[in-house]
Design a protein around this motif. Sequence first.
Motif, PDB file in Angstrom:
ATOM      1  N   LYS A  17      98.772 103.354  46.506  1.00  0.00           N
ATOM      2  CA  LYS A  17      98.896 102.249  47.456  1.00  0.00           C
ATOM      3  C   LYS A  17      98.652 100.912  46.784  1.00  0.00           C
ATOM      4  N   THR A  18      98.181 100.939  45.568  1.00  0.00           N
ATOM      5  CA  THR A  18      97.841  99.693  44.895  1.00  0.00           C
ATOM      6  C   THR A  18      98.731  99.500  43.687  1.00  0.00           C
ATOM      7  N   TYR A  19      99.706  98.650  43.829  1.00  0.00           N
ATOM      8  CA  TYR A  19     100.552  98.263  42.719  1.00  0.00           C
ATOM      9  C   TYR A  19     101.203  96.947  43.090  1.00  0.00           C
ATOM     10  N   THR A  26      97.528  89.520  42.255  1.00  0.00           N
ATOM     11  CA  THR A  26      96.593  88.833  43.146  1.00  0.00           C
ATOM     12  C   THR A  26      95.482  89.795  43.547  1.00  0.00           C
ATOM     13  N   TYR A  27      94.237  89.364  43.327  1.00  0.00           N
ATOM     14  CA  TYR A  27      93.080  90.198  43.658  1.00  0.00           C
ATOM     15  C   TYR A  27      92.207  89.493  44.703  1.00  0.00           C
ATOM     16  N   ILE A  28      91.599  90.294  45.566  1.00  0.00           N
ATOM     17  CA  ILE A  28      90.520  89.826  46.437  1.00  0.00           C
ATOM     18  C   ILE A  28      89.224  90.407  45.886  1.00  0.00           C
ATOM     19  N   LEU A  29      88.199  89.587  45.786  1.00  0.00           N
ATOM     20  CA  LEU A  29      86.903  90.080  45.328  1.00  0.00           C
ATOM     21  C   LEU A  29      86.192  90.796  46.471  1.00  0.00           C
ATOM     22  N   ALA A  30      85.522  91.886  46.159  1.00  0.00           N
ATOM     23  CA  ALA A  30      84.762  92.622  47.168  1.00  0.00           C
ATOM     24  C   ALA A  30      83.711  91.710  47.797  1.00  0.00           C
ATOM     25  N   VAL A  31      83.388  91.973  49.050  1.00  0.00           N
ATOM     26  CA  VAL A  31      82.417  91.157  49.789  1.00  0.00           C
ATOM     27  C   VAL A  31      81.084  91.135  49.049  1.00  0.00           C
ATOM     28  N   GLY A  32      80.521  89.945  48.902  1.00  0.00           N
ATOM     29  CA  GLY A  32      79.210  89.807  48.281  1.00  0.00           C
ATOM     30  C   GLY A  32      79.208  89.925  46.771  1.00  0.00           C
ATOM     31  N   ALA A  33      80.384  89.947  46.137  1.00  0.00           N
ATOM     32  CA  ALA A  33      80.442  90.103  44.688  1.00  0.00           C
ATOM     33  C   ALA A  33      79.811  88.905  43.994  1.00  0.00           C
ATOM     34  N   THR A  34      78.942  89.171  43.040  1.00  0.00           N
ATOM     35  CA  THR A  34      78.332  88.114  42.231  1.00  0.00           C
ATOM     36  C   THR A  34      78.827  88.173  40.798  1.00  0.00           C
ATOM     37  N   TYR A 110      86.336 102.884  40.570  1.00  0.00           N
ATOM     38  CA  TYR A 110      85.931 101.757  41.425  1.00  0.00           C
ATOM     39  C   TYR A 110      85.972 100.455  40.632  1.00  0.00           C
ATOM     40  N   THR A 111      86.467  99.414  41.276  1.00  0.00           N
ATOM     41  CA  THR A 111      86.355  98.046  40.779  1.00  0.00           C
ATOM     42  C   THR A 111      86.249  97.136  41.991  1.00  0.00           C
ATOM     43  N   ASN A 112      85.562  96.012  41.832  1.00  0.00           N
ATOM     44  CA  ASN A 112      85.485  95.092  42.973  1.00  0.00           C
ATOM     45  C   ASN A 112      86.636  94.096  42.977  1.00  0.00           C
ATOM     46  N   LEU A 113      87.619  94.309  42.082  1.00  0.00           N
ATOM     47  CA  LEU A 113      88.871  93.558  42.127  1.00  0.00           C
ATOM     48  C   LEU A 113      89.861  94.368  42.953  1.00  0.00           C
ATOM     49  N   LEU A 114      90.126  93.937  44.178  1.00  0.00           N
ATOM     50  CA  LEU A 114      90.994  94.674  45.100  1.00  0.00           C
ATOM     51  C   LEU A 114      92.374  94.047  45.060  1.00  0.00           C
ATOM     52  N   GLU A 115      93.347  94.756  44.499  1.00  0.00           N
ATOM     53  CA  GLU A 115      94.681  94.183  44.326  1.00  0.00           C
ATOM     54  C   GLU A 115      95.440  94.136  45.647  1.00  0.00           C
ATOM     55  N   VAL A 116      96.064  92.988  45.911  1.00  0.00           N
ATOM     56  CA  VAL A 116      96.959  92.896  47.069  1.00  0.00           C
ATOM     57  C   VAL A 116      98.188  93.747  46.754  1.00  0.00           C
ATOM     58  N   PRO A 117      98.465  94.782  47.551  1.00  0.00           N
ATOM     59  CA  PRO A 117      99.522  95.718  47.185  1.00  0.00           C
ATOM     60  C   PRO A 117     100.912  95.147  47.422  1.00  0.00           C
ATOM     61  N   VAL A 118     101.828  95.485  46.564  1.00  0.00           N
ATOM     62  CA  VAL A 118     103.234  95.113  46.688  1.00  0.00           C
ATOM     63  C   VAL A 118     103.360  93.634  47.049  1.00  0.00           C
ATOM     64  N   ALA A 119     102.761  92.790  46.217  1.00  0.00           N
ATOM     65  CA  ALA A 119     102.762  91.349  46.497  1.00  0.00           C
ATOM     66  C   ALA A 119     104.149  90.776  46.242  1.00  0.00           C
ATOM     67  N   GLU A 120     104.933  90.664  47.298  1.00  0.00           N
ATOM     68  CA  GLU A 120     106.295  90.151  47.162  1.00  0.00           C
ATOM     69  C   GLU A 120     106.290  88.670  46.791  1.00  0.00           C
ATOM     70  N   GLU A 121     105.299  87.954  47.294  1.00  0.00           N
ATOM     71  CA  GLU A 121     105.164  86.533  46.979  1.00  0.00           C
ATOM     72  C   GLU A 121     103.691  86.170  46.931  1.00  0.00           C
ATOM     73  N   SER A 122     103.323  85.392  45.924  1.00  0.00           N
ATOM     74  CA  SER A 122     101.962  84.893  45.810  1.00  0.00           C
ATOM     75  C   SER A 122     102.034  83.664  44.926  1.00  0.00           C
ATOM     76  N   ASN A 123     101.928  82.498  45.538  1.00  0.00           N
ATOM     77  CA  ASN A 123     102.285  81.277  44.795  1.00  0.00           C
ATOM     78  C   ASN A 123     101.261  80.162  44.968  1.00  0.00           C
ATOM     79  N   PRO A 124     100.084  80.272  44.331  1.00  0.00           N
ATOM     80  CA  PRO A 124      99.125  79.174  44.412  1.00  0.00           C
ATOM     81  C   PRO A 124      99.701  77.892  43.836  1.00  0.00           C
ATOM     82  N   THR A 125      99.580  76.811  44.571  1.00  0.00           N
ATOM     83  CA  THR A 125     100.133  75.523  44.149  1.00  0.00           C
ATOM     84  C   THR A 125      99.032  74.478  44.148  1.00  0.00           C
TER      85      THR A 125
END
Length: 242
Positions: A17-19, A26-34, A110-125
């Motif tokens: 499910k994660t690719y 694009t990753y989301i950090l796990a809640v409370g990650a330091t 396990y990793t606290n880097l949670l990849e957004v799956p099948v990221a069709e678009e991700s464009n930080p500007t």
Amino acid sequence: MPQGTLPTSLPADNTPKTYSGTKLVTYILAVGATGIVPPTTLTNVAAVAAAANTLTLRAAADTFIPSGSTLTFGTAQVITTADVTATAAGAAVAIQPAATPIAANATATYTNLLEVPVAEESNPTLTDQEETINVHGRITPIRVVNGKDMTATIRTLGGIDDPVVKRLITRGMSISPNNRERIIWLYPDGFALLATVNIGAPTRQAAAGNSQRVQVSANLSGGLFWANLNDPTPIWEAVNGN
């Protein structure tokens, strides 16, 4: 000639499910990650029966796993319901009732880097927030107003049954500050961007072939940092108006 019956035992199989559908990950950090926890192998110490609500995890080095983490042991998934630090000696953790049995010594990564799956678009500007004047035909900044700003659109083909997509939707359905996330964008050339953002309301989309899309905005609401992973010792550099 007569045919025999189909084998009654089915081989284990699971579609990842994660690719990513783009080289920009694009990753989301796990809640409370330091800090960032790189992919770490967790071992299930003792066999777990279906419907069990605890398991014991072992890791080579102490690894903090927050409540709500999804762990996949082969084709079996469990969700933790309490914080735990897995140790070399093993640590018990509460989980939602296991849907299927889990064998002793089964492993999960396990990793606290949670990849957004099948990221069709991700464009930080990134944009400059400056006051400018026209001097001799050239636009010249004279005063920084708000420094640097950032907006992004994240669109994924993953459905709400994916825990990361569910989290984006849940955040997008909440108002500030409950819609806050820390996101990392990693480019294939080694440029990395880390931002604390507010997740906007999700837009559910559809297309030919019944594919589904979830789109959210991510607008800067806190710190913004960048790093060059090609450096011998990468560090996060603050992005600001200085």
